[in-house]
Design an enzyme around this catalytic site. Sequence first.
Site, short mmCIF file in Angstrom:
data_model
loop_
_atom_site.label_atom_id
_atom_site.label_comp_id
_atom_site.label_asym_id
_atom_site.label_seq_id
_atom_site.Cartn_x
_atom_site.Cartn_y
_atom_site.Cartn_z
N MET A 63 0.84 -1.19 0.00
CA MET A 63 0.00 0.00 0.00
C MET A 63 0.88 1.25 0.00
O MET A 63 1.01 1.95 1.01
CB MET A 63 -0.94 0.01 1.21
CG MET A 63 -2.00 1.07 1.09
SD MET A 63 -3.23 0.97 2.40
CE MET A 63 -2.20 1.09 3.85
N PRO A 64 1.52 1.52 -1.15
CA PRO A 64 2.38 2.70 -1.22
C PRO A 64 1.57 3.98 -0.98
O PRO A 64 0.44 4.10 -1.45
CB PRO A 64 2.94 2.68 -2.64
CG PRO A 64 2.43 1.46 -3.30
CD PRO A 64 1.47 0.80 -2.40
N HIS A 65 2.18 4.89 -0.24
CA HIS A 65 1.55 6.16 0.04
C HIS A 65 2.61 7.13 0.53
O HIS A 65 3.72 6.73 0.89
CB HIS A 65 0.45 6.01 1.10
CG HIS A 65 0.94 5.48 2.40
ND1 HIS A 65 1.20 4.15 2.60
CD2 HIS A 65 1.26 6.11 3.55
CE1 HIS A 65 1.64 3.96 3.82
NE2 HIS A 65 1.70 5.14 4.43
N ALA A 66 2.26 8.39 0.55
CA ALA A 66 3.12 9.44 1.10
C ALA A 66 2.26 10.27 2.04
O ALA A 66 1.11 9.90 2.33
CB ALA A 66 3.72 10.27 -0.03
#
Length: 145
Positions: A63-66
């Site tokens: 779950m890539p996120h910034a």
Amino acid sequence: MVEIIKARHIQILDHVENWETAVKIAAEPLLQGDYIEPRYVDAIFENTKKMGPYYVLAHNIAMPHAGVDDGVLKQQVSLLILKNPVKFSEDGFEVRLVFLLAATDNHSHLETLRNLAEVFSDDALIDALIASDDVQTAANLLNNH
């Protein structure tokens, strides 16, 4: 049931070259829909360089996120389903489901995570998503579980 992911934000591919390509492809529907700015994807890459792929949650799931201030315009999630896995690190899990999260604030971030946690804990649903051959089937699985 809450609509977790819109069908237009789901993509299914046989494979990708590497994890960076997986993130870029997963971000594309959110970029095109003006949910995120290009700098959001850059922030994901920068965070990964600094901290490693902390967003690989389990076998098959990333779950890539910034951060909420890194170019999120509107709350949304996209999903890239890969028939052949990609690794985000040499010794990490193989990933087939890339959920790209864009949250506008910490409260909505937690609410989305709560909804996704139900998905992540359902092995049969994860297997069904990976086996999905069309985006509408995947959207129905996610939004009707």
